[in-house]
Scaffold this motif. Sequence first.
Motif, short mmCIF file in Angstrom:
data_model
loop_
_atom_site.label_atom_id
_atom_site.label_comp_id
_atom_site.label_asym_id
_atom_site.label_seq_id
_atom_site.Cartn_x
_atom_site.Cartn_y
_atom_site.Cartn_z
N LEU A 118 23.16 -28.71 1.98
CA LEU A 118 22.82 -29.45 3.20
C LEU A 118 23.11 -28.55 4.40
CD1 LEU A 118 21.79 -32.29 3.96
CD2 LEU A 118 24.18 -32.98 4.21
N TYR A 119 22.04 -28.18 5.13
CA TYR A 119 22.15 -27.23 6.24
C TYR A 119 21.84 -27.90 7.58
CZ TYR A 119 21.47 -23.56 2.66
OH TYR A 119 21.58 -22.73 1.56
N PRO A 120 22.68 -27.66 8.62
CA PRO A 120 22.30 -28.09 9.96
C PRO A 120 21.24 -27.12 10.51
CG PRO A 120 24.39 -26.93 10.04
CD PRO A 120 24.00 -27.00 8.58
N LEU A 121 20.16 -27.66 11.04
CA LEU A 121 19.09 -26.82 11.56
C LEU A 121 19.29 -26.53 13.05
CD1 LEU A 121 15.94 -28.35 9.83
CD2 LEU A 121 17.34 -26.40 9.11
N GLN A 122 18.97 -25.31 13.44
CA GLN A 122 19.06 -24.90 14.84
C GLN A 122 17.72 -25.17 15.52
OE1 GLN A 122 22.34 -21.48 15.28
NE2 GLN A 122 20.35 -20.72 14.64
N LEU A 123 17.62 -26.34 16.11
CA LEU A 123 16.41 -26.74 16.81
C LEU A 123 16.80 -27.30 18.17
CD1 LEU A 123 14.64 -28.71 13.91
CD2 LEU A 123 14.19 -26.34 14.60
N THR A 124 15.94 -27.12 19.14
CA THR A 124 16.20 -27.72 20.45
C THR A 124 16.02 -29.24 20.36
OG1 THR A 124 13.89 -27.60 21.17
CG2 THR A 124 15.27 -25.64 21.55
N PRO A 125 16.58 -29.99 21.29
CA PRO A 125 16.37 -31.46 21.27
C PRO A 125 14.89 -31.82 21.26
CG PRO A 125 18.14 -30.92 22.77
CD PRO A 125 17.56 -29.60 22.33
N GLU A 126 14.07 -31.09 22.00
CA GLU A 126 12.64 -31.39 22.01
C GLU A 126 12.02 -31.15 20.63
OE1 GLU A 126 8.53 -29.95 24.27
OE2 GLU A 126 10.49 -29.19 24.93
N LEU A 134 13.92 -18.52 3.71
CA LEU A 134 12.88 -18.49 4.75
C LEU A 134 13.38 -19.15 6.02
CD1 LEU A 134 9.99 -17.90 5.69
CD2 LEU A 134 9.28 -20.03 4.60
N ALA A 135 14.08 -20.28 5.88
CA ALA A 135 14.61 -20.98 7.05
C ALA A 135 15.64 -20.11 7.78
CB ALA A 135 15.25 -22.31 6.62
N TRP A 136 16.46 -19.40 7.03
CA TRP A 136 17.46 -18.49 7.63
C TRP A 136 16.75 -17.34 8.34
CZ3 TRP A 136 18.81 -13.33 6.67
CH2 TRP A 136 20.03 -12.90 7.20
N GLN A 137 15.72 -16.79 7.71
CA GLN A 137 14.97 -15.68 8.29
C GLN A 137 14.30 -16.09 9.60
OE1 GLN A 137 12.21 -13.64 5.58
NE2 GLN A 137 10.73 -13.53 7.23
N ARG A 138 13.81 -17.32 9.68
CA ARG A 138 13.11 -17.79 10.88
C ARG A 138 14.07 -18.33 11.94
NH1 ARG A 138 7.73 -18.22 10.63
NH2 ARG A 138 7.65 -19.92 12.13
N GLY A 139 15.37 -18.31 11.65
CA GLY A 139 16.35 -18.74 12.64
C GLY A 139 16.60 -20.22 12.67
N TRP A 140 16.08 -20.97 11.70
CA TRP A 140 16.33 -22.40 11.65
C TRP A 140 17.74 -22.69 11.13
CZ3 TRP A 140 11.12 -23.22 8.70
CH2 TRP A 140 10.06 -23.05 9.61
N ILE A 141 18.28 -21.77 10.34
CA ILE A 141 19.67 -21.84 9.87
C ILE A 141 20.44 -20.75 10.59
CG2 ILE A 141 21.19 -21.52 7.88
CD1 ILE A 141 18.96 -22.64 6.13
N THR A 187 25.86 -14.95 7.06
CA THR A 187 24.91 -14.40 6.10
C THR A 187 24.34 -15.57 5.31
OG1 THR A 187 26.52 -14.14 4.31
CG2 THR A 187 26.34 -12.33 5.90
N LEU A 188 23.23 -15.32 4.62
CA LEU A 188 22.63 -16.38 3.82
C LEU A 188 23.59 -16.83 2.73
CD1 LEU A 188 20.25 -18.20 3.16
CD2 LEU A 188 19.25 -16.32 1.84
N VAL A 189 24.32 -15.89 2.15
CA VAL A 189 25.30 -16.24 1.10
C VAL A 189 26.37 -17.15 1.68
CG1 VAL A 189 27.09 -15.33 -0.43
CG2 VAL A 189 24.87 -14.18 -0.28
N GLU A 190 26.87 -16.81 2.87
CA GLU A 190 27.91 -17.64 3.50
C GLU A 190 27.36 -19.03 3.84
OE1 GLU A 190 30.51 -14.16 5.79
OE2 GLU A 190 28.75 -15.05 6.76
N ALA A 191 26.13 -19.07 4.33
CA ALA A 191 25.53 -20.36 4.67
C ALA A 191 25.40 -21.23 3.43
CB ALA A 191 24.17 -20.15 5.33
N ALA A 236 29.73 -23.86 13.37
CA ALA A 236 28.78 -22.75 13.47
C ALA A 236 27.34 -23.18 13.29
CB ALA A 236 29.12 -21.69 12.41
N GLY A 237 27.14 -24.38 12.77
CA GLY A 237 25.77 -24.80 12.54
C GLY A 237 25.17 -25.57 13.70
#
Length: 276
Positions: A156-164, A225-232, A237-241, A273-274
């Motif tokens: 379960l990952y928190p996504l980095q998205l703006t409120p909009e 892919l989500a980590w690469q695009r900055g959503w995570i 690192t991806l391993v840490e996430a 951090a998320g």
Amino acid sequence: MLIFFALVLLVVVALVFRLTPTHEGEWGALQGRIPTITSSAEGQYHITGIRDFRYHPDASVAESRYFDEQIDLAGLQRIWLGISHFAPMGLAHTFLSFEFSDQRFLVASVEARLNASQSYSPLKGLLRRYHKMIVLGTEADIIGLRSHIRQERVLLYPLQLTPEEQRYVLRGILNDAQAIEQQPAFYNTLLDNCLTNLVKHDPDFRHWWGLTDYRLVLPGFFDGLAWQRGWISNQLTLVEARQRAEIDPAHTQPADSAFSVKIRSGWKVVGDAGSP
């Protein structure tokens, strides 16, 4: 011989595309009810049919309950990406959980709607054998079923998205659920599945991604892919996430009123951090 097989293929394709989707059927216990959504005001939605089941250890339904709820886009605080690994080699189910400022969570899970006698097959999912539905439910139900009852590896990952962006995604999911209620649709293993129905709300998404990027064909790798695009968060690192995201069933049970808090305990190791 080639002509014969080509003719057989054409007949199969013709038969497949003659099929029409429907809401009528003897559906399985978990997918018997399509949620109904109405928009009562700008940014406000009334949802009828939010699922909140509980289960026996053998995954049979112990308690079935649906309820209604009013949600306001203005109260949306964060979106979480869930990935539930049900088999090796990247075979997984993806879903989104919407967190609101009043501590409520709403899970949206795009699924192949099966009747009581069906079991899921990726091949059949290409041949219009399954209908599509969006299950709206509680985390104790949808996540707990996978993490605790089926004992799948759930992240379960928190996504980095703006409120909009967050409001855009939630609005899109609810509109999709409304559209399915009004017009039945088929599920497609490659092009119209649990993952493509989520990422299509990215304005840059193109359906050819699903045929060229293995992380969309095999949802278990989608977090890469989500980590690469900055959503995570790229603070990790991806391993840490992945280590932070993994739910430990020993820490809580779906019946626990603090279930949603405890399954996120990994994200409280170092601050938050998320956060978007």
